[in-house]
Design a protein around this motif. Structure first.
Motif, short mmCIF file in Angstrom:
data_model
loop_
_atom_site.label_atom_id
_atom_site.label_comp_id
_atom_site.label_asym_id
_atom_site.label_seq_id
_atom_site.Cartn_x
_atom_site.Cartn_y
_atom_site.Cartn_z
N SER A 77 -3.97 2.54 -7.60
CA SER A 77 -4.48 2.51 -6.23
C SER A 77 -4.44 1.12 -5.59
CB SER A 77 -5.93 3.01 -6.22
OG SER A 77 -6.75 2.21 -7.06
N GLU A 78 -3.84 0.14 -6.25
CA GLU A 78 -3.79 -1.22 -5.69
C GLU A 78 -2.42 -1.84 -5.92
OE1 GLU A 78 -5.92 -2.93 -4.00
OE2 GLU A 78 -7.87 -1.99 -4.29
N LEU A 79 -2.03 -2.73 -5.01
CA LEU A 79 -0.91 -3.65 -5.19
C LEU A 79 0.36 -2.94 -5.64
CD1 LEU A 79 -2.92 -6.51 -6.95
CD2 LEU A 79 -2.22 -6.40 -4.55
N ILE A 80 0.91 -2.12 -4.77
CA ILE A 80 2.14 -1.39 -5.06
C ILE A 80 3.31 -2.36 -4.92
CG2 ILE A 80 3.52 0.62 -4.49
CD1 ILE A 80 0.55 1.15 -5.41
N TRP A 81 3.94 -2.66 -6.04
CA TRP A 81 4.95 -3.71 -6.09
C TRP A 81 6.33 -3.18 -6.47
CZ3 TRP A 81 2.26 -8.05 -9.47
CH2 TRP A 81 1.22 -8.65 -8.72
N ALA A 82 7.34 -3.78 -5.86
CA ALA A 82 8.74 -3.73 -6.28
C ALA A 82 9.27 -2.33 -6.59
CB ALA A 82 8.94 -4.65 -7.50
N PRO A 83 9.23 -1.41 -5.63
CA PRO A 83 9.82 -0.10 -5.87
C PRO A 83 11.34 -0.19 -5.99
CG PRO A 83 9.27 -0.33 -3.56
CD PRO A 83 8.71 -1.54 -4.25
N GLU A 84 11.90 0.66 -6.82
CA GLU A 84 13.36 0.78 -6.95
C GLU A 84 13.75 2.24 -6.88
OE1 GLU A 84 15.81 -0.91 -9.81
OE2 GLU A 84 15.09 -2.96 -9.57
N ASP A 102 0.80 -1.23 0.00
CA ASP A 102 0.00 0.00 0.00
C ASP A 102 0.83 1.28 0.00
OD1 ASP A 102 1.04 -0.10 2.57
OD2 ASP A 102 -0.88 0.27 3.57
N ARG A 103 2.16 1.17 0.01
CA ARG A 103 2.98 2.37 0.15
C ARG A 103 4.41 2.11 -0.34
NH1 ARG A 103 2.76 -0.37 4.89
NH2 ARG A 103 4.67 -0.56 6.16
N ILE A 104 5.17 3.21 -0.40
CA ILE A 104 6.59 3.14 -0.70
C ILE A 104 7.34 3.70 0.50
CG2 ILE A 104 8.46 3.98 -2.17
CD1 ILE A 104 6.38 4.10 -4.44
N GLU A 105 8.23 2.91 1.05
CA GLU A 105 9.03 3.35 2.19
C GLU A 105 10.50 3.31 1.85
OE1 GLU A 105 8.27 0.60 5.45
OE2 GLU A 105 9.98 -0.62 4.82
N LEU A 106 11.25 4.19 2.50
CA LEU A 106 12.70 4.23 2.36
C LEU A 106 13.35 4.04 3.73
CD1 LEU A 106 13.31 7.34 0.05
CD2 LEU A 106 13.07 4.95 -0.64
N ARG A 107 14.55 3.47 3.70
CA ARG A 107 15.43 3.47 4.86
C ARG A 107 16.81 3.90 4.37
NH1 ARG A 107 14.30 -2.12 8.27
NH2 ARG A 107 12.09 -2.32 7.79
N ARG A 124 1.98 7.04 -0.45
CA ARG A 124 0.95 6.04 -0.19
C ARG A 124 -0.05 6.02 -1.34
NH1 ARG A 124 -0.05 3.55 4.63
NH2 ARG A 124 1.47 4.00 6.28
N LYS A 125 -0.57 4.86 -1.61
CA LYS A 125 -1.51 4.72 -2.72
C LYS A 125 -2.79 5.48 -2.42
CE LYS A 125 -3.86 0.44 -1.27
NZ LYS A 125 -5.22 0.97 -1.30
N PRO A 126 -3.43 6.03 -3.45
CA PRO A 126 -4.72 6.68 -3.25
C PRO A 126 -5.82 5.65 -3.06
CG PRO A 126 -4.13 6.71 -5.56
CD PRO A 126 -2.95 6.14 -4.83
N ALA A 127 -7.00 6.11 -2.68
CA ALA A 127 -8.12 5.19 -2.42
C ALA A 127 -8.68 4.59 -3.69
CB ALA A 127 -9.22 5.94 -1.67
#
Length: 316
Positions: free
Chosen positions: A67-74, A36-41, A59-62
């Motif tokens: 708005s669904e299934l946020i996958w594999a950020p780079e 549901d979101r993209i996070e960084l560390r 974060r994904k919108p409603a």
């Protein structure tokens, strides 16, 4: 680098991406179990990423197309700005046996991606209106390239690998060129898949690793390589390994290793493989919803001919 090869670096983070930036920090992002979101560390060492505080940048919108299934950020850095490329779907509707993901990007113009504002750029259009995911970018000989996985309706399977040159970090300059399709038995267990490409340029070659088969213990990695002076948009420039280069270690109970990125150790010399894997095979239901794909890191080696050697998940 004080890491145990037998233990995950970060729990429940699939599709991991670690980049060492010129500011000396390691930046980490990955798929979160909620999709549901993209996070960084970030941390000064790879080991410290395990305890670094996650920072949500988007974060994904409603509702809507992403708005669904946020996958594999780079996470990448081009032209003085940060970019995160990710796949997202409009709904969980299935078409042709697949979710309807497309590739998108967010960007941050600040030197500090934790302090600056992240904005959605939009969809990365590639001229192929079909399921796509897992894009990565790399610069070589002054050109920016985009490599990703996509379904081509006329070809059996979930996804193939494609490459194109980029005009900007969010637009393509050339048409997609197909590099690889699932064809070997180890690429077609459960699903016919080539996905999760990652690029490493070393020792006179451009290497593209990728993942294949279903996301259970059959998940494994393959490898393409081309001469670093070749035309990377010519499929004939690429050689494909007929065997998997990285796969389940049943003896050590590290299952389904794949969807990797590459980084370098604190010594600035040792190349590292960042990947996810599970610690068991007894998955209840669809593996997609099992959260226990964990982030691992291991050192890579090279043979006398300058070929990349992955070894086993449990080996240094």
């Amino acid at each position: 680098m004080n890491l145990s090869l037998m233990l995950p670096l970060i729990l429940q983070r699939a599709d991991p991406c670690i980049r060492r930036h010129t500011d000396g920090w390691y930046y980490f992002t990955a798929s979160v179990p909620e999709y549901d979101r993209i996070e960084l560390r970030r941390a000064r060492t790879i080991a410290e990423l395990a305890t670094a505080k996650p920072h949500d940048v988007w974060r994904k919108p409603a509702s809507g197309p992403y708005s669904e299934l946020i996958w594999a950020p780079e996470i990448h850095h081009h032209g003085g700005a940060w970019y995160v490329y990710f796949a997202a779907a409009p709904t969980r509707e299935i078409k042709d046996g697949l979710f309807q993901h497309r590739m998108y990007a967010i960007t941050c113009a600040s030197a500090d991606p934790f302090a600056g504002e992240w904005k959605l750029v939009g969809q990365i259009e590639n001229g192929l209106d079909s399921f796509c995911l897992d894009a990565t970018t790399f610069t070589h000989r002054g050109k920016l390239y985009y490599v990703w996985a996509q379904k081509e309706p006329a070809i059996r399977g979930n996804s193939n690998l494609y490459i194109a040159e980029m005009a900007t970090p969010t637009t393509l300059a050339t048409k997609p060129v197909r590099l690889s399709v699932p064809e070997f038995a180890w690429e077609t267990k459960g699903f016919w898949v080539n996905e999760g490409p990652s690029v490493l340029i070393r020792k006179g070659r451009v290497f593209v690793s990728y993942s294949a088969s279903a996301t259970d213990e059959n998940y494994c990695m393959g490898l393409l390589h081309a001469s670093d002076d070749a035309d990377l948009l010519d499929p004939r420039s690429w050689t494909k390994s007929p065997e998997p280069v990285f796969q389940t270690d049943y003896g050590k109970k590290i299952y389904g290793p794949g969807h990797n990125s590459f980084t370098v150790a604190e010594d600035g010399v040792t190349d590292l493989l960042v990947y996810h894997a599970r610690m068991y095979t007894e998955i209840v239901g669809d593996p997609l919803w099992d959260p226990n794909r964990h982030t691992y890191v291991k050192a890579l080696k090279w043979d006398a001919s300058g070929m990349l050697v992955f070894g086993k998940p449990s080996e240094g």
